[in-house]
Design a protein around this motif. Structure first.
Motif, mmCIF file in Angstrom:
data_model
loop_
_atom_site.group_PDB
_atom_site.id
_atom_site.type_symbol
_atom_site.label_atom_id
_atom_site.label_comp_id
_atom_site.label_asym_id
_atom_site.label_seq_id
_atom_site.Cartn_x
_atom_site.Cartn_y
_atom_site.Cartn_z
ATOM 1 N N GLY A 99 0.787 -1.230 0.000
ATOM 2 C CA GLY A 99 0.000 0.000 0.000
ATOM 3 C C GLY A 99 0.815 1.273 0.000
ATOM 4 O O GLY A 99 2.036 1.268 -0.171
ATOM 5 N N ASP A 100 0.112 2.368 0.193
ATOM 6 C CA ASP A 100 0.735 3.680 0.348
ATOM 7 C C ASP A 100 -0.261 4.545 1.121
ATOM 8 O O ASP A 100 -1.174 3.998 1.758
ATOM 9 C CB ASP A 100 1.121 4.289 -1.019
ATOM 10 N N GLU A 101 -0.116 5.870 1.029
ATOM 11 C CA GLU A 101 -0.986 6.758 1.816
ATOM 12 C C GLU A 101 -2.472 6.602 1.465
ATOM 13 O O GLU A 101 -3.332 7.035 2.213
ATOM 14 C CB GLU A 101 -0.540 8.225 1.655
ATOM 15 N N ASN A 102 -2.745 5.974 0.323
ATOM 16 C CA ASN A 102 -4.142 5.800 -0.086
ATOM 17 C C ASN A 102 -4.743 4.453 0.305
ATOM 18 O O ASN A 102 -5.939 4.224 0.085
ATOM 19 C CB ASN A 102 -4.262 5.955 -1.606
ATOM 20 N N ASN A 133 2.535 7.700 4.007
ATOM 21 C CA ASN A 133 3.202 6.656 3.228
ATOM 22 C C ASN A 133 4.371 6.165 4.093
ATOM 23 O O ASN A 133 5.299 6.919 4.367
ATOM 24 C CB ASN A 133 3.705 7.244 1.905
ATOM 25 N N GLY A 134 4.299 4.913 4.518
ATOM 26 C CA GLY A 134 5.282 4.380 5.473
ATOM 27 C C GLY A 134 6.544 3.840 4.845
ATOM 28 O O GLY A 134 7.386 3.256 5.527
ATOM 29 N N ARG A 135 6.656 4.033 3.543
ATOM 30 C CA ARG A 135 7.839 3.527 2.826
ATOM 31 C C ARG A 135 8.787 4.708 2.685
ATOM 32 O O ARG A 135 8.675 5.506 1.754
ATOM 33 C CB ARG A 135 7.374 3.017 1.451
ATOM 34 N N ALA A 136 9.711 4.836 3.621
ATOM 35 C CA ALA A 136 10.554 6.045 3.678
ATOM 36 C C ALA A 136 11.713 5.938 2.695
ATOM 37 O O ALA A 136 12.858 5.678 3.065
ATOM 38 C CB ALA A 136 11.055 6.262 5.101
ATOM 39 N N ALA A 137 11.390 6.151 1.413
ATOM 40 C CA ALA A 137 12.403 6.081 0.360
ATOM 41 C C ALA A 137 12.065 7.103 -0.709
ATOM 42 O O ALA A 137 10.915 7.532 -0.811
ATOM 43 C CB ALA A 137 12.420 4.681 -0.260
ATOM 44 N N LYS A 138 13.068 7.485 -1.486
ATOM 45 C CA LYS A 138 12.832 8.476 -2.553
ATOM 46 C C LYS A 138 11.755 7.966 -3.502
ATOM 47 O O LYS A 138 10.842 8.683 -3.853
ATOM 48 C CB LYS A 138 14.140 8.769 -3.288
ATOM 49 N N ASP A 139 11.872 6.696 -3.904
ATOM 50 C CA ASP A 139 10.768 6.072 -4.641
ATOM 51 C C ASP A 139 9.905 5.349 -3.617
ATOM 52 O O ASP A 139 10.239 4.249 -3.181
ATOM 53 C CB ASP A 139 11.295 5.082 -5.689
ATOM 54 N N SER A 141 6.762 4.457 -4.140
ATOM 55 C CA SER A 141 5.598 3.915 -4.836
ATOM 56 C C SER A 141 5.385 2.452 -4.445
ATOM 57 O O SER A 141 6.300 1.786 -3.953
ATOM 58 C CB SER A 141 5.781 4.015 -6.348
ATOM 59 N N ARG A 142 4.205 1.989 -4.726
ATOM 60 C CA ARG A 142 3.862 0.596 -4.402
ATOM 61 C C ARG A 142 4.730 -0.393 -5.164
ATOM 62 O O ARG A 142 4.851 -1.550 -4.766
ATOM 63 C CB ARG A 142 2.392 0.341 -4.729
ATOM 64 N N ALA A 143 5.310 0.055 -6.266
ATOM 65 C CA ALA A 143 6.105 -0.841 -7.107
ATOM 66 C C ALA A 143 7.289 -1.424 -6.331
ATOM 67 O O ALA A 143 7.851 -2.448 -6.721
ATOM 68 C CB ALA A 143 6.599 -0.091 -8.334
ATOM 69 N N GLY A 144 7.653 -0.781 -5.231
ATOM 70 C CA GLY A 144 8.790 -1.266 -4.427
ATOM 71 C C GLY A 144 8.586 -2.673 -3.887
ATOM 72 O O GLY A 144 9.538 -3.400 -3.634
ATOM 73 N N TYR A 146 8.227 -6.092 -1.968
ATOM 74 C CA TYR A 146 8.949 -6.596 -0.790
ATOM 75 C C TYR A 146 10.355 -6.034 -0.693
ATOM 76 O O TYR A 146 10.934 -6.010 0.385
ATOM 77 C CB TYR A 146 8.951 -8.123 -0.804
ATOM 78 N N GLY A 147 10.870 -5.561 -1.830
ATOM 79 C CA GLY A 147 12.194 -4.945 -1.795
ATOM 80 C C GLY A 147 12.214 -3.682 -0.954
ATOM 81 O O GLY A 147 13.277 -3.226 -0.520
ATOM 82 N N SER A 148 11.034 -3.119 -0.706
ATOM 83 C CA SER A 148 11.004 -1.864 0.055
ATOM 84 C C SER A 148 10.857 -2.094 1.553
ATOM 85 O O SER A 148 10.713 -1.136 2.319
ATOM 86 C CB SER A 148 9.906 -0.938 -0.463
ATOM 87 N N ALA A 149 10.924 -3.353 1.992
ATOM 88 C CA ALA A 149 10.780 -3.624 3.439
ATOM 89 C C ALA A 149 11.770 -2.804 4.286
ATOM 90 O O ALA A 149 11.377 -2.259 5.320
ATOM 91 C CB ALA A 149 10.929 -5.118 3.717
ATOM 92 N N PRO A 150 13.053 -2.680 3.879
ATOM 93 C CA PRO A 150 13.964 -1.865 4.698
ATOM 94 C C PRO A 150 13.508 -0.411 4.833
ATOM 95 O O PRO A 150 13.706 0.200 5.884
ATOM 96 C CB PRO A 150 15.300 -1.960 3.947
ATOM 97 N N ALA A 151 12.864 0.129 3.779
ATOM 98 C CA ALA A 151 12.390 1.521 3.836
ATOM 99 C C ALA A 151 11.279 1.684 4.881
ATOM 100 O O ALA A 151 11.131 2.753 5.473
ATOM 101 C CB ALA A 151 11.896 1.971 2.461
#
Ligand code: FER
Length: 291
Positions: A99-102, A133-139, A141-144, A146-151
């Motif tokens: 997800g994201d902020e929406n 948006n709990g994915r604290a990364a420059k990108d 987006s939802r496209a991240g 499982y790779g975005s887990a560290p963010a």
């Protein structure tokens, strides 16, 4: 969400190897045995739009994030008759890995409807609800995926360093721990437990709905039992009985029970990893905070 959950099963081995937080294995691990708290069904219609009641609003805000170095988004629910002459408490409500902020607002969480109904019935304290948006990364987006887990693990810096100050500058809210709560679903549940218990000077109320394997182990989450007993005002969890992620919540509940720390864990009957459980979580958690 079904797709996300399947993906979570497939990528489990990968994630346990890569993620920053200690992982609780879902498979092969003995089920943590805990005494669940009583499940009481939410009343019919709690998540249905009701005619003839005052409605709140949801607005998209943008803030400059110091830790991420970008402009980031969040949705903010303001209750019916939001009044700048009054002061409100703040619930920070976090989303899952897909997800994201929406996610809460647009993918079936109906937080505005749940809150409007609770307001109409006089069942909640005055509060606004911030959905970042709990994915604290420059990108971010939802496209991240499982790779975005560290963010997700980095989000506390952005939340505490930039988002909370923005909210407190731009909305009519209290600015102390007793008027801040944090809760979330799945990855957001793990974040809420990690950040909420890790920053008790910031948050007095903490909730985790179907918390994911990013949830830290209890002994790390709670290094000081007496401090939690003194400072935390609510530690509340729910997870579906048919959700493979139950152990993330159960290991914390077991630790709390062993150490005399007040803590709730509800096993939602046959509940899966979806908004049926998360809406129930918001409905109940919202009524318990700031009181
Ligand atoms: C995992 C299983 C589930 C995991 C994350 C999830 C980081 C999160 C699911 C969600 O947010 O819905 O192994 O590892």
């Amino acid at each position: 969400m079904k797709k996300v959950y399947l993906a979570s099963l497939l990528s489990f081995t990968l994630m346990t190897a890569n993620a920053q937080e200690p992982m609780i294995p879902m498979f092969g691990a003995p089920q943590v045995d805990v005494k669940f708290d009583e499940y009481k069904a939410a009343p019919q219609g709690f998540d249905q739009e009701r005619a003839g009641i005052a409605k709140g609003t949801v607005q998209l805000i943008e803030y400059q994030s110091e830790s991420v170095g970008t402009v980031r988004k969040a949705n903010v629910y303001l209750p019916p008759k939001y009044d700048k002459k009054k002061k409100y408490s703040v619930l920070y409500l976090l989303h899952g890995i897909g997800g994201d902020e929406n996610e809460w607002y647009k993918d079936g969480g109906v937080p505005n409807i749940i809150m409007d109904n609770l307001y109409a019935d006089g069942k909640v304290a005055d509060m606004i609800v911030v959905m970042p948006n709990g994915r604290a990364a420059k990108d971010d987006s939802r496209a991240g995926g499982y790779g975005s887990a560290p963010a997700f693990g980095e989000f506390d810096k952005d939340l505490i360093g930039s988002l909370i100050p923005y909210i407190e500058k731009n909305f009519s809210v209290y600015t102390d721990r007793d008027h801040r709560a944090i809760a979330g679903l799945s990855m957001g549940g793990g974040q809420s437990l990690n950040f909420g218990l890790g920053h008790m000077d910031v948050f007095a109320y903490v909730g985790g709905f179907s918390s994911a394997p990013n949830t830290m182990r209890a002994a790390q989450l709670i290094p000081d039992v007496d401090k939690v007993k003194k400072e935390n005002k609510l530690l509340w969890m729910v997870c579906g009985g048919a959700d493979g992620l139950m152990n993330n919540s159960a290991q914390l509940k077991a630790f709390c029970d062993e150490n005399g720390i007040p803590c709730t864990l509800i096993n939602y009957p046959q509940g899966q990893h979806n908004f049926v459980v998360w809406k129930y979580g918001l409905y109940n958690f919202a009524q318990l905070i700031f009181k």
